[in-house]
Design a protein around this motif. Structure first.
Motif, PDB file in Angstrom:
ATOM      1  N   PHE A 240       0.842  -1.189   0.000  1.00 25.70           N
ATOM      2  CA  PHE A 240       0.000   0.000   0.000  1.00 25.70           C
ATOM      3  C   PHE A 240       0.881   1.243   0.000  1.00 25.70           C
ATOM      4  O   PHE A 240       1.938   1.271   0.649  1.00 25.70           O
ATOM      5  N   ALA A 241       0.455   2.258  -0.722  1.00 26.89           N
ATOM      6  CA  ALA A 241       1.200   3.515  -0.785  1.00 26.89           C
ATOM      7  C   ALA A 241       0.225   4.671  -0.908  1.00 26.89           C
ATOM      8  O   ALA A 241      -0.943   4.486  -1.291  1.00 26.89           O
ATOM      9  N   GLU A 242       0.709   5.873  -0.588  1.00 28.43           N
ATOM     10  CA  GLU A 242      -0.152   7.051  -0.568  1.00 28.43           C
ATOM     11  C   GLU A 242      -0.560   7.511  -1.967  1.00 28.43           C
ATOM     12  O   GLU A 242      -1.601   8.122  -2.145  1.00 28.43           O
ATOM     13  N   ASP A 243       0.295   7.284  -2.985  1.00 25.52           N
ATOM     14  CA  ASP A 243      -0.006   7.760  -4.331  1.00 25.52           C
ATOM     15  C   ASP A 243       0.636   6.823  -5.346  1.00 25.52           C
ATOM     16  O   ASP A 243       1.392   5.902  -4.990  1.00 25.52           O
ATOM     17  N   GLU A 244       0.353   7.040  -6.628  1.00 28.97           N
ATOM     18  CA  GLU A 244       0.818   6.135  -7.672  1.00 28.97           C
ATOM     19  C   GLU A 244       2.345   6.133  -7.791  1.00 28.97           C
ATOM     20  O   GLU A 244       2.966   5.081  -7.973  1.00 28.97           O
ATOM     21  N   ALA A 245       2.962   7.303  -7.681  1.00 30.00           N
ATOM     22  CA  ALA A 245       4.423   7.371  -7.784  1.00 30.00           C
ATOM     23  C   ALA A 245       5.090   6.570  -6.665  1.00 30.00           C
ATOM     24  O   ALA A 245       6.078   5.858  -6.894  1.00 30.00           O
ATOM     25  N   SER A 246       4.557   6.693  -5.451  1.00 30.44           N
ATOM     26  CA  SER A 246       5.109   5.938  -4.325  1.00 30.44           C
ATOM     27  C   SER A 246       4.889   4.440  -4.520  1.00 30.44           C
ATOM     28  O   SER A 246       5.778   3.626  -4.232  1.00 30.44           O
ATOM     29  N   TYR A 247       3.738   4.073  -5.041  1.00 29.54           N
ATOM     30  CA  TYR A 247       3.429   2.670  -5.307  1.00 29.54           C
ATOM     31  C   TYR A 247       4.443   2.100  -6.304  1.00 29.54           C
ATOM     32  O   TYR A 247       5.007   1.027  -6.086  1.00 29.54           O
ATOM     33  N   ASN A 248       4.685   2.820  -7.395  1.00 28.70           N
ATOM     34  CA  ASN A 248       5.630   2.352  -8.414  1.00 28.70           C
ATOM     35  C   ASN A 248       7.040   2.218  -7.851  1.00 28.70           C
ATOM     36  O   ASN A 248       7.745   1.231  -8.108  1.00 28.70           O
ATOM     37  N   SER A 249       7.470   3.217  -7.088  1.00 22.76           N
ATOM     38  CA  SER A 249       8.815   3.177  -6.510  1.00 22.76           C
ATOM     39  C   SER A 249       8.978   1.998  -5.566  1.00 22.76           C
ATOM     40  O   SER A 249      10.014   1.317  -5.564  1.00 22.76           O
TER      41      SER A 249
END
Length: 342
Positions: free
Chosen positions: A224-233
């Protein structure tokens, strides 16, 4: 046949049963006996002084869209091969359901190990209400955002991880985790060659991922991540750390595009109806329930707004315990349950 709670002296018998019922899973059994086992949370069937069947459970708390509902997760259900086909596991299950209700649990949860077991647990009024999507993931599909990821789970990270889980799943029915549950999750992942990665900007947690290896393949069980960029990273960091170009990812999903994962059984109809009525405030129905295993639930109920009453007069409809779970879990976003590590 004697059904009883386990004792410390039963650890050897449990290890033997586990090895026979779940061959190849001895490593997890060792972790279970070391970190999770509690005699009062284990039901054994005993014949002539020998433990021949077992059922284990963990007491947890379900977040029913803001309502905190005590529940029990049942797992490790197994019977020695020479004693199968005699209904002994069913006796253990019925005793476990009665014990859970006496301990204050309102719901029972189970994750069937195979597709055929969904029909088996349905005999005990479990209903399949939790679904999961499994898909292949490829490293090339996740651009690296340059954020710093860290390995390992320090106790200082647990509150932030828990807040992120609560924030991302607040519109889903989901399990709450204690610090002990978080630690067990990571220990289980590490046991199977994985672990946890966290992603942060400064001191602010932006995401986390729990992963392991199943059959030699990377499996990201929860990310789980706060946003798409964080999810991808974060996904890229997990795959880079493991040195693999592809893997598998499990995530919560709607029933129409996912497979059955977990089942739920109502243990205390009155208390669960009160939680649902308090949440919705608009319910208006009368019905009768019949529960062979937990006859305390065999009542006629009237629900109007936030008010739940037991009725003596004939009800307008008759529903089963499984149908009750389907009705009360079927509104709103599909629920999320990850019990792989509990």
């Amino acid at each position: 046949m004697l059904f009883r709670s386990a004792r410390e002296a039963d650890r050897g018998s449990i290890a033997r049963l586990w090895s026979e019922c779940f061959p190849g899973d001895e490593k997890f059994c060792g972790l279970f006996l070391e970190r999770i086992f509690s005699g009062e949370n284990t039901v054994l069937a005993e014949e002539d002084g020998e433990a021949v069947s077992m059922t284990h459970f963990i007491l947890q708390e379900l977040d029913y869209l803001g309502q905190r509902v005590p529940c029990g997760y049942i797992f490790g259900v197994g019977t020695a091969a020479s004693f199968r086909g005699r209904g002994i596991a069913g006796g253990c299950m019925r005793e476990t359901l009665r014990l859970l209700r006496s301990r204050g649990a309102v719901l029972a949860l189970v994750v069937p190990a195979s597709g055929s077991l969904f029909d088996y647990y349905a005999r005990f009024d479990f209903s399949p209400e939790f679904f999961i999507a499994k898909k292949k993931i490829f490293r090339k599909d996740f651009p690296t955002g340059g954020a710093v990821c860290g390995a390992g789970l320090g106790r200082e990270h647990i509150p932030s991880m828990d807040r992120l889980l609560q924030d991302t799943q607040k519109f889903r029915i989901h399990l709450n985790r204690s610090p002990e549950h978080w630690e067990n999750a990571v220990c289980t992942a590490e046991l199977f060659g994985g672990g946890i990665l966290t992603l942060a900007e400064g001191k602010e947690l932006k995401g986390y991922g729990i992963y392991e290896f199943c059959g030699g393949e990377l499996t990201v069980n929860e990310l789980f991540a706060e946003d798409e960029a964080s999810y991808n990273s974060l996904m890229a960091a997990v795959m880079d750390k493991c040195g693999v170009p592809e893997g598998n990812h499990s995530s919560p999903a709607c029933p129409r595009d996912a497979e059955r994962y977990g089942m739920v059984r109502v243990l205390d109809a009155r208390r669960f109806l009160e939680a649902a009525a308090e949440l919705r405030q608009t319910m208006d129905c009368e019905f009768a329930l019949s529960d062979e295993i937990l006859p305390q639930n065999s009542r006629r109920y009237s629900v109007k707004g936030a008010r739940v009453e037991e009725k003596e007069a004939a009800a307008a409809a008759y529903i089963t315990m499984g149908q009750l779970a389907k009705v009360l879990f079927g509104a709103g976003q599909p629920p999320y349950m990850n019990l792989l590590f509990s």
